[in-house]
Design a protein around this motif. Structure first.
Motif, PDB file in Angstrom:
ATOM      1  N   ASP A 103       0.853  -1.155  -0.134  1.00 43.55           N
ATOM      2  CA  ASP A 103       0.018   0.118   0.027  1.00 43.55           C
ATOM      3  C   ASP A 103       0.949   1.106   0.093  1.00 43.55           C
ATOM      4  O   ASP A 103       0.690   2.052  -0.799  1.00 43.55           O
ATOM      5  CB  ASP A 103      -0.955   0.046   1.267  1.00 43.55           C
ATOM      6  N   GLY A 104       1.868   1.342   0.898  1.00 45.90           N
ATOM      7  CA  GLY A 104       2.622   2.544   1.157  1.00 45.90           C
ATOM      8  C   GLY A 104       3.470   2.824  -0.265  1.00 45.90           C
ATOM      9  O   GLY A 104       3.799   3.916  -0.787  1.00 45.90           O
ATOM     10  N   TYR A 105       3.934   1.553  -0.724  1.00 46.45           N
ATOM     11  CA  TYR A 105       4.744   1.488  -2.349  1.00 46.45           C
ATOM     12  C   TYR A 105       3.585   1.974  -3.334  1.00 46.45           C
ATOM     13  O   TYR A 105       4.240   3.013  -3.942  1.00 46.45           O
ATOM     14  CB  TYR A 105       5.122   0.235  -2.708  1.00 46.45           C
ATOM     15  N   GLY A 106       2.601   1.497  -3.514  1.00 44.08           N
ATOM     16  CA  GLY A 106       1.496   2.032  -4.464  1.00 44.08           C
ATOM     17  C   GLY A 106       1.209   3.426  -4.276  1.00 44.08           C
ATOM     18  O   GLY A 106       1.341   4.212  -5.183  1.00 44.08           O
ATOM     19  N   ARG A 107       1.288   4.098  -2.977  1.00 42.77           N
ATOM     20  CA  ARG A 107       0.853   5.265  -2.994  1.00 42.77           C
ATOM     21  C   ARG A 107       1.985   6.408  -3.362  1.00 42.77           C
ATOM     22  O   ARG A 107       1.528   7.429  -4.030  1.00 42.77           O
ATOM     23  CB  ARG A 107       0.609   5.616  -1.388  1.00 42.77           C
ATOM     24  N   MET A 108       3.068   6.003  -3.129  1.00 41.24           N
ATOM     25  CA  MET A 108       4.180   6.768  -3.468  1.00 41.24           C
ATOM     26  C   MET A 108       4.831   6.416  -5.063  1.00 41.24           C
ATOM     27  O   MET A 108       5.199   7.513  -5.457  1.00 41.24           O
ATOM     28  CB  MET A 108       5.351   6.593  -2.643  1.00 41.24           C
ATOM     29  N   ALA A 109       4.597   5.377  -5.448  1.00 37.96           N
ATOM     30  CA  ALA A 109       5.198   4.961  -6.658  1.00 37.96           C
ATOM     31  C   ALA A 109       4.095   5.234  -7.764  1.00 37.96           C
ATOM     32  O   ALA A 109       4.460   5.186  -8.995  1.00 37.96           O
ATOM     33  CB  ALA A 109       5.570   3.413  -6.926  1.00 37.96           C
ATOM     34  N   LEU A 140      -5.101  -4.476   2.960  1.00 37.28           N
ATOM     35  CA  LEU A 140      -5.813  -4.618   1.851  1.00 37.28           C
ATOM     36  C   LEU A 140      -7.217  -3.855   2.071  1.00 37.28           C
ATOM     37  O   LEU A 140      -7.528  -2.974   1.110  1.00 37.28           O
ATOM     38  CB  LEU A 140      -6.221  -6.006   1.170  1.00 37.28           C
ATOM     39  N   HIS A 141      -7.872  -3.797   3.160  1.00 30.84           N
ATOM     40  CA  HIS A 141      -9.060  -2.864   3.474  1.00 30.84           C
ATOM     41  C   HIS A 141      -8.333  -1.476   3.380  1.00 30.84           C
ATOM     42  O   HIS A 141      -9.073  -0.839   2.811  1.00 30.84           O
ATOM     43  CB  HIS A 141      -9.344  -3.260   5.013  1.00 30.84           C
ATOM     44  N   ASN A 142      -7.488  -1.386   4.085  1.00 30.22           N
ATOM     45  CA  ASN A 142      -6.930   0.235   3.819  1.00 30.22           C
ATOM     46  C   ASN A 142      -6.693   0.709   2.627  1.00 30.22           C
ATOM     47  O   ASN A 142      -6.751   1.689   2.224  1.00 30.22           O
ATOM     48  CB  ASN A 142      -5.663   0.460   5.030  1.00 30.22           C
ATOM     49  N   ALA A 143      -5.931  -0.282   1.997  1.00 32.87           N
ATOM     50  CA  ALA A 143      -5.653   0.128   0.348  1.00 32.87           C
ATOM     51  C   ALA A 143      -6.738   0.257  -0.401  1.00 32.87           C
ATOM     52  O   ALA A 143      -6.787   1.173  -1.208  1.00 32.87           O
ATOM     53  CB  ALA A 143      -4.546  -1.049  -0.100  1.00 32.87           C
ATOM     54  N   ARG A 144      -7.618  -0.649  -0.288  1.00 34.17           N
ATOM     55  CA  ARG A 144      -8.963  -0.516  -0.842  1.00 34.17           C
ATOM     56  C   ARG A 144      -9.726   0.814  -0.782  1.00 34.17           C
ATOM     57  O   ARG A 144     -10.246   1.554  -1.557  1.00 34.17           O
ATOM     58  CB  ARG A 144     -10.057  -1.437  -0.572  1.00 34.17           C
ATOM     59  N   ARG A 145      -9.744   1.477   0.637  1.00 35.21           N
ATOM     60  CA  ARG A 145     -10.431   2.654   0.874  1.00 35.21           C
ATOM     61  C   ARG A 145      -9.520   3.897   0.467  1.00 35.21           C
ATOM     62  O   ARG A 145      -9.971   4.940   0.582  1.00 35.21           O
ATOM     63  CB  ARG A 145     -10.507   2.796   2.592  1.00 35.21           C
ATOM     64  N   GLY A 146      -8.262   3.496   0.389  1.00 34.67           N
ATOM     65  CA  GLY A 146      -7.311   4.565  -0.012  1.00 34.67           C
ATOM     66  C   GLY A 146      -6.965   4.465  -1.594  1.00 34.67           C
ATOM     67  O   GLY A 146      -6.398   5.404  -2.014  1.00 34.67           O
ATOM     68  N   HIS A 147      -7.662   3.571  -2.091  1.00 36.57           N
ATOM     69  CA  HIS A 147      -7.617   3.539  -3.719  1.00 36.57           C
ATOM     70  C   HIS A 147      -6.280   3.161  -4.118  1.00 36.57           C
ATOM     71  O   HIS A 147      -5.809   3.902  -5.180  1.00 36.57           O
ATOM     72  CB  HIS A 147      -8.273   4.612  -4.182  1.00 36.57           C
ATOM     73  N   THR A 148      -5.493   2.225  -3.582  1.00 37.18           N
ATOM     74  CA  THR A 148      -4.041   2.008  -3.866  1.00 37.18           C
ATOM     75  C   THR A 148      -3.999   0.810  -4.983  1.00 37.18           C
ATOM     76  O   THR A 148      -4.457  -0.296  -4.617  1.00 37.18           O
ATOM     77  CB  THR A 148      -3.194   1.969  -2.685  1.00 37.18           C
ATOM     78  N   PRO A 149      -3.515   0.988  -6.004  1.00 36.06           N
ATOM     79  CA  PRO A 149      -3.603   0.085  -6.896  1.00 36.06           C
ATOM     80  C   PRO A 149      -2.367  -1.203  -6.243  1.00 36.06           C
ATOM     81  O   PRO A 149      -1.245  -0.862  -5.790  1.00 36.06           O
ATOM     82  CB  PRO A 149      -2.847   0.457  -8.264  1.00 36.06           C
ATOM     83  N   MET A 150      -2.773  -2.357  -6.270  1.00 27.10           N
ATOM     84  CA  MET A 150      -1.691  -3.548  -5.951  1.00 27.10           C
ATOM     85  C   MET A 150      -2.134  -4.775  -6.633  1.00 27.10           C
ATOM     86  O   MET A 150      -3.343  -4.919  -6.999  1.00 27.10           O
ATOM     87  CB  MET A 150      -1.419  -3.665  -4.641  1.00 27.10           C
ATOM     88  N   ILE A 151      -1.286  -5.799  -6.893  1.00 26.04           N
ATOM     89  CA  ILE A 151      -1.774  -6.914  -7.281  1.00 26.04           C
ATOM     90  C   ILE A 151      -1.117  -8.104  -6.411  1.00 26.04           C
ATOM     91  O   ILE A 151      -0.130  -8.441  -5.991  1.00 26.04           O
ATOM     92  CB  ILE A 151      -0.662  -7.341  -8.528  1.00 26.04           C
ATOM     93  N   ASN A 152      -2.205  -8.758  -5.680  1.00 29.31           N
ATOM     94  CA  ASN A 152      -2.015  -9.998  -4.804  1.00 29.31           C
ATOM     95  C   ASN A 152      -2.109 -11.095  -5.636  1.00 29.31           C
ATOM     96  O   ASN A 152      -2.838 -11.535  -6.216  1.00 29.31           O
ATOM     97  CB  ASN A 152      -3.151  -9.848  -3.921  1.00 29.31           C
ATOM     98  N   VAL A 153      -0.871 -11.772  -5.208  1.00 30.68           N
ATOM     99  CA  VAL A 153      -0.862 -13.245  -5.994  1.00 30.68           C
ATOM    100  C   VAL A 153      -0.804 -14.070  -4.612  1.00 30.68           C
ATOM    101  O   VAL A 153      -0.213 -14.170  -3.730  1.00 30.68           O
ATOM    102  CB  VAL A 153       0.615 -13.622  -6.349  1.00 30.68           C
ATOM    103  N   THR A 162      -6.423   5.114   5.779  1.00 30.75           N
ATOM    104  CA  THR A 162      -7.365   5.490   5.066  1.00 30.75           C
ATOM    105  C   THR A 162      -8.517   4.491   5.204  1.00 30.75           C
ATOM    106  O   THR A 162      -9.776   5.039   5.154  1.00 30.75           O
ATOM    107  CB  THR A 162      -7.260   5.151   3.552  1.00 30.75           C
ATOM    108  N   GLY A 163      -8.477   3.439   5.931  1.00 33.22           N
ATOM    109  CA  GLY A 163      -9.497   2.384   6.144  1.00 33.22           C
ATOM    110  C   GLY A 163      -9.849   2.339   7.697  1.00 33.22           C
ATOM    111  O   GLY A 163     -10.740   1.670   8.001  1.00 33.22           O
ATOM    112  N   GLY A 164      -9.017   3.110   8.559  1.00 29.69           N
ATOM    113  CA  GLY A 164      -9.392   3.096   9.916  1.00 29.69           C
ATOM    114  C   GLY A 164      -8.985   1.688  10.651  1.00 29.69           C
ATOM    115  O   GLY A 164      -9.020   1.509  11.882  1.00 29.69           O
ATOM    116  N   ALA A 165      -8.297   0.999   9.895  1.00 29.99           N
ATOM    117  CA  ALA A 165      -7.871  -0.463  10.271  1.00 29.99           C
ATOM    118  C   ALA A 165      -6.405  -0.165  11.035  1.00 29.99           C
ATOM    119  O   ALA A 165      -5.515  -0.303  10.199  1.00 29.99           O
ATOM    120  CB  ALA A 165      -7.821  -1.569   9.393  1.00 29.99           C
ATOM    121  N   ILE A 166      -6.159   0.041  12.323  1.00 28.61           N
ATOM    122  CA  ILE A 166      -5.031   0.297  12.819  1.00 28.61           C
ATOM    123  C   ILE A 166      -3.981  -0.819  12.693  1.00 28.61           C
ATOM    124  O   ILE A 166      -4.242  -1.879  12.240  1.00 28.61           O
ATOM    125  CB  ILE A 166      -5.190   0.780  14.475  1.00 28.61           C
ATOM    126  N   GLY A 167      -2.692  -0.235  12.777  1.00 35.35           N
ATOM    127  CA  GLY A 167      -1.456  -1.202  12.552  1.00 35.35           C
ATOM    128  C   GLY A 167      -0.956  -1.125  11.062  1.00 35.35           C
ATOM    129  O   GLY A 167      -0.241  -1.893  10.682  1.00 35.35           O
TER     130      GLY A 167
END
Lengths: 516, 516
Positions: A56-62, A83-96, A385-390
């Motif tokens: 998530d952090g990578y996607g936001r900055m890259a 993934l919840h936070n990334a979904r709420r923050g609209h960060t692109p990522m590909i999970n395998v 972004t999603g309120g899920a702490i940690g």
């Protein structure tokens, strides 16, 4: 070659260069394939929450997706929080997500679970790979979906699809999706509302919060008198001195209601209709006044900077001069004496290095930071972004991987940091330039406040033991060193100032535990 | 009273005495209610994987469900990993997952997620509470389902159901479900197979592995020549000197095939048809020979000890004398010199205190422990049932809460322990009598072996960085102290023996990092 090789090639063809990983046996062929492709850099997380939070952090900055490698359903489950936070923050990522070989699933081995169902709530797109033959198309589709839908795209990779032998193939890259412009009608309505004489607010998020887009928004504001707001939580905001500041909608419901109460028109630029983070008895869910007109200029998947440019043109804001944040005197309001959370925030804001990245998971401790840092040197500001702490430690980790030449400062609440302190190890291993500032109030202080909101002021044993972290106190310095990160403790403003200064002037991960 | 008060009363009425918790704002009314009910003891975990893993350990040892308190979808998501293990291990527990007030969900606030979908894969039963009025029935139904279906039952508690005011009510407890006896026909067939002269194996798990049931199985074996096996992974086994030993089906596929290759008949007592943990190219999924007849005597939800008793009677095993494990000489085969994983296992097995509880998440390091400890003093043996690593520390925590007068020894692989090291803090806070023995080989050693199985013997940079944990090494002693647990490092057999002896002779949590 096998399916796993082709998956690596397809990811590389789309420009995916990073794989945050925590593999297991069912992914061994993929690990072996990755080992043959050193251009796809693998970064290990000791737990999958670290893996997905770093992606998530990578996607936001890259501004492009990293891959994650997760081991079956439980590995995905551990990663879902971020993934919840990334979904709420609209960060692109590909999970395998590796799974058993397709033919093995019917036997219901112990590690079998319903990965398709688990992935659904936190993915914007998902697909189970049918076999090695389709892997290149599947990977390209996931990449495109991550960018087009803006969020996590999940590929489920059965082991036999990974090990399946196929004819050598060179994946043909697919083009990046182009975010759509808003409809002409939406633009016209927005322009009409802005020039109607009513009290208007632009509520923005996503790419609308980048410096250039904010400059455009600032011109609109200067020309029309509109007020500029951002969502409560945003994936990334470019801000600081010289940039156009926005008012962030506050978390406490009463403050938000008071702030927005005068608005007659709200124009949404990527943002949603603002609502309370939580429901409270007798308080409204929506934060805008009932009578306020609501108009959506553009959705989060639209071209938000473009939408703002078109709007600026439509309202004739061409030559307007936006209000920009002024640089504060770095010595202004510097605290001394007791180390309070506010003092830490003040010092960090005043000493913020130019072009740094701030990750803010300070929760209740960081209350004053946003305002103070508006006049700090230009920086990027990343929120939960999603309120899920940690997510703070993983997010800082991923941002530092994406931007190796920028200092990352992670403002971390102690309760939140303890969910994923394992991320410190990845910072140590990769030599990442992250300063973690822990607000050690040794409590879930925000919840203690919420208990008082519920009318409970004297805590009994159960509440005390669910909301306090002081028995025993966590020794963050020992913890950080356990994970290979140098650390020190500050108990006074002077100690903190000295440690923070030292951390800024050297490279590599460092943690400061602030007893506040 | 409100719905949350009634929920506490209903849980207490069913005999639920423990709530492993990690609450958030949407659960504040439940926290306040728990605070008014000190009989329902709340134990905090710093991350939800600790919470659910501890509830699993508690349920295994207490034979009754604990409650968990989890904060919305992401809190549940963090806990899913050990709900998976609990589901696979058939441990009863009741998850209370807080959600937004029902009317708030439509606003899609940042922390909103599809909890119902998330809960499904790892729950045996689930229900969304419709309102405060039905809470007592909902709680009783969850309790009953957890025991009847043997696994996690999940209640989703909207905040407005918790805070909803209702007339004072005293919940009427519902009776515990009675596990059914196996069908007469299944029993007759089993008896006929056992006395058919064919080579028979009983494959057991669940309550069939308690000392009394094993004694019965031992009589059946003595009377009929049947062989006694257990599943690969079992929630709890009562074993050691004086008890009837069973052969555990091994993890490596070739070993398992070799062990079971001669069987003509397999009778399942709670167990499933044994299958390989993972699929491998060219190896079978099922572990029994194709020609072996398979007969299910009883399912995991049946009365397994009763089924064995009936079977013993049917085959006339009344007076047979079972083979029992003999006590080994505590000095036999004691190692000295270099501290290998085998040496640690040998020493622990030889020094095992009477009536202790062993949690085994040693993965590849603990290979020899099961065999060696068969002749140790009587003890309970708890395994990772779902293969989702990271449960050892939480499991030991919960077992120690359930059995405060018994020593708990947790054999912990370092890679696995790092998923949930936060659980050590709960051990410190609750003063739990747990000795954690960490096998610090600083690698995902099992995966390094699996890579070699895949044909990769020389690791490149990516594989090295995904499968090794030695750069930087984790300092487990610092980590444990960071969480408030005393700890020390052993580099030789003599050091380990001394530290282990010391840990056994004092109460409270202690961690030994074994450099192996």
């Amino acid at each position: 070659m096998n399916g796993a090789d082709l998956l690596c090639d397809a990811l590389l063809a789309q420009g995916v260069e990073l794989c945050f990983a925590n593999p297991g046996t069912s992914e061994m062929h993929f690990v072996a394939a990755l080992d043959r492709k050193p251009k796809l850099r693998c970064v290990l997380g000791l737990q999958e929450g670290v893996v997905t939070g770093a992606a998530d952090g990578y996607g936001r900055m890259a501004d492009k997706p990293a891959a994650t490698l997760l081991h079956t359903g439980p590995g995905l489950a551990n990663g879902l929080v971020n993934l919840h936070n990334a979904r709420r923050g609209h960060t692109p990522m590909i999970n395998v997500v590796g799974d058993h070989a397709a033919y093995h699933l019917v036997h219901d081995a112990p590690l079998t679970s319903d990965i398709d169902t688990l992935a659904r709530p936190m993915s914007k797109w998902q697909r189970r790979i049918a076999g090695a033959g389709t892997i290149a198309e599947d990977a390209a589709a996931a990449w495109r979906a991550a960018l087009e839908l803006r969020g996590p795209a999940t590929l489920i990779l059965p082991a036999d699809a990974a090990w399946g032998e196929i004819a050598a193939a060179v994946p043909v890259p697919v083009p990046a999706p182009v975010p759509p412009a808003p409809a002409a009608e939406a633009l016209e309505t927005a322009a009409a509302l802005l020039t109607s004489g009513r009290r208007c607010g632009l509520i923005m998020t996503g790419r609308a919060l980048r410096a250039d887009a904010l400059e455009t928004a600032g011109r609109i504001a200067a020309a029309t008198g509109a007020e500029l707001y951002s969502q409560m939580s945003n994936a990334r905001m470019e801000r600081g001195a010289g940039r156009v500041p926005v008012t962030r909608i506050p978390y406490p419901v009463d403050q938000a209601l008071a702030l927005l109460g005068h608005l007659e028109v709200a124009i949404l630029v990527g943002a949603a209709d603002p609502v309370a983070f939580f429901a409270y008895p007798g308080k409204p869910s929506r934060l805008l006044p009932e009578a306020c007109a609501l108009h959506r200029l553009a959705a989060i998947t639209d071209d938000l900077p473009g939408a703002l440019s078109s709007l600026a043109e439509a309202v004739g804001a061409g030559r307007a001069t936006p209000l920009r944040a002024q640089r504060a005197d770095p010595a202004e309001g510097l605290p001394d004496g007791a180390l309070t959370a506010d003092a830490v925030c003040t010092l960090v804001a005043r000493r913020l290095p130019e072009n740094c990245i701030v990750v803010d998971e300070s929760v209740s401790s960081g209350r004053v930071f946003y305002k103070l840092s508006a006049s700090a040197p230009p920086h990027d500001y990343l929120q939960l972004t999603g309120g899920a702490i940690g997510e703070g430690i993983p997010l800082a980790t991923g941002a530092a991987v994406a931007c190796p030449d920028r200092k990352v400062i992670n403002l971390e609440a102690d309760g939140s940091g303890l969910y994923s302190a394992q991320g410190l190890w990845t910072q140590a291993r990769e030599g990442l330039d992250v300063v973690t500032v822990v607000f050690a109030n040794r409590a879930y202080a925000i919840l203690q406040g919420e208990m008082r909101n519920v009318g409970v002021n004297a805590f009994g044993r159960n509440a005390e033991r669910m909301l306090s972290l002081d028995e025993p106190p966590v020794d963050w310095v020992a913890l950080a060193r356990g994970f290979g990160v140098e650390a020190a403790r500050a108990t006074t403003v002077e100690e903190f100032a000295k440690l923070f200064e030292g951390a800024l002037s050297t490279r590599g991960p460092f943690l400061i535990e602030c007893l506040t």
